[in-house]
Design a protein around this motif. Structure first.
Motif, PDB file in Angstrom:
ATOM      1  N   ILE A  66       6.575  -5.120 -12.574  1.00 16.85           N
ATOM      2  CA  ILE A  66       5.971  -4.440 -12.284  1.00 16.85           C
ATOM      3  C   ILE A  66       7.152  -3.277 -11.801  1.00 16.85           C
ATOM      4  N   GLY A  67       7.558  -1.713 -12.506  1.00 17.31           N
ATOM      5  CA  GLY A  67       8.963  -0.964 -11.933  1.00 17.31           C
ATOM      6  C   GLY A  67       8.419   0.387 -10.983  1.00 17.31           C
ATOM      7  N   ASP A  68       9.049   0.845 -10.345  1.00 10.47           N
ATOM      8  CA  ASP A  68       8.581   2.414 -10.035  1.00 10.47           C
ATOM      9  C   ASP A  68       8.231   1.377  -8.118  1.00 10.47           C
ATOM     10  N   THR A  69       9.255   1.943  -7.610  1.00 10.64           N
ATOM     11  CA  THR A  69       9.282   1.808  -5.853  1.00 10.64           C
ATOM     12  C   THR A  69       7.255   1.825  -5.996  1.00 10.64           C
ATOM     13  N   LEU A  70       6.969   2.996  -5.712  1.00 12.42           N
ATOM     14  CA  LEU A  70       6.194   3.901  -4.530  1.00 12.42           C
ATOM     15  C   LEU A  70       4.873   2.324  -5.850  1.00 12.42           C
ATOM     16  N   ALA A  71       4.815   2.221  -6.825  1.00 17.95           N
ATOM     17  CA  ALA A  71       4.022   1.064  -7.203  1.00 17.95           C
ATOM     18  C   ALA A  71       4.302  -0.612  -7.153  1.00 17.95           C
ATOM     19  N   ILE A  72       4.968  -1.038  -6.790  1.00 16.05           N
ATOM     20  CA  ILE A  72       5.703  -1.788  -5.977  1.00 16.05           C
ATOM     21  C   ILE A  72       5.396  -1.494  -4.135  1.00 16.05           C
TER      22      ILE A  72
END
Length: 224
Positions: A66-72
């Motif tokens: 899973i990439g992207d800090t908001l998605a994490i």
């Protein structure tokens, strides 16, 4: 159940700091793997994590990438509702999501002119009008949150909203940016937070100079 988090240099990668705080501040187990920025090996380091092309990148215990800090952050909140990543109060939770989303999508002038640097401060930096406009907006939304939810963090207790603004606090210090006394107290809370101090100490231990972040300004010691 331990996660793996692939990060950039701790002194410079603001999104990596956010990704790591989403674990550290809420007691979630994580192993960090450094992919040095501007090293010539960045793309190679990310290759096994395709289609990710930026840090941070999370791997779940099941192996999902899973990439992207908001998605994490949202994935962790879904998987660990008991950890309290978002506020439990619906109004505070909605505001925290709004604040995090605005940071995620905005403040380009501040982010471009003032990249994160936790090694030292720069003296004599003069923010341009676009940076000052970003600071004004940040002050506005911080103040509204403090007034609405009473502090000490943006939406009462520490939440993902504060995770997303931790690197902003460091930029204010690194570049000597003008903020109100109330905002300054919030900045100080971030800089004295044990999790942030741990992250910065590990970054200093990496002892890696990244010329991309150099500026033609005098250096000054980091506060404290």
């Amino acid at each position: 159940m331990t996660y793996d988090l692939h990060i950039g240099d701790r002194l410079h990668s603001s999104w990596s700091l956010r990704g790591w705080l989403a674990f550290a501040k809420f007691g979630l187990p994580v192993r960090c793997h450094l992919i040095p920025l501007y090293s010539g090996a960045f793309a190679e380091g990310l290759a096994p994590l395709a289609p990710a092309r930026l840090v941070p990148v999370m791997q779940t215990p099941e192996g999902e990438v899973i990439g992207d800090t908001l998605a994490i952050a949202e994935t962790l909140a879904e998987r660990h509702p008991e950890a309290g990543l978002w506020p439990s109060d619906p109004a505070a939770r909605a505001r925290a999501r709004w604040l995090a989303a605005e940071m995620h999508s905005g403040f380009d002038a501040l982010r471009s002119a003032c990249p994160m640097h936790l090694g030292h401060r720069w003296e004599g930096f003069r923010p341009g009008p676009e940076v000052l406009a970003d600071l004004g907006r940040i002050e506005e939304i911080w103040t509204a949150a403090f007034d609405r939810f009473g502090g000490p963090w943006l939406c009462g207790d520490y939440s993902l909203a504060d995770v997303f603004y931790a690197p902003v606090a460091t930029r204010i210090v690194t570049y000597g940016l003008p903020v109100s006394e109330r905002a300054g107290a919030y900045v100080d809370a971030h800089l004295s937070d044990p999790a942030f101090l741990e992250w910065r100490a590990e970054g200093l231990a990496e002892n890696r100079h990244v010329p991309h972040y150099d500026m033609d300004l005098p250096k000054a010691p980091w506060p404290g």
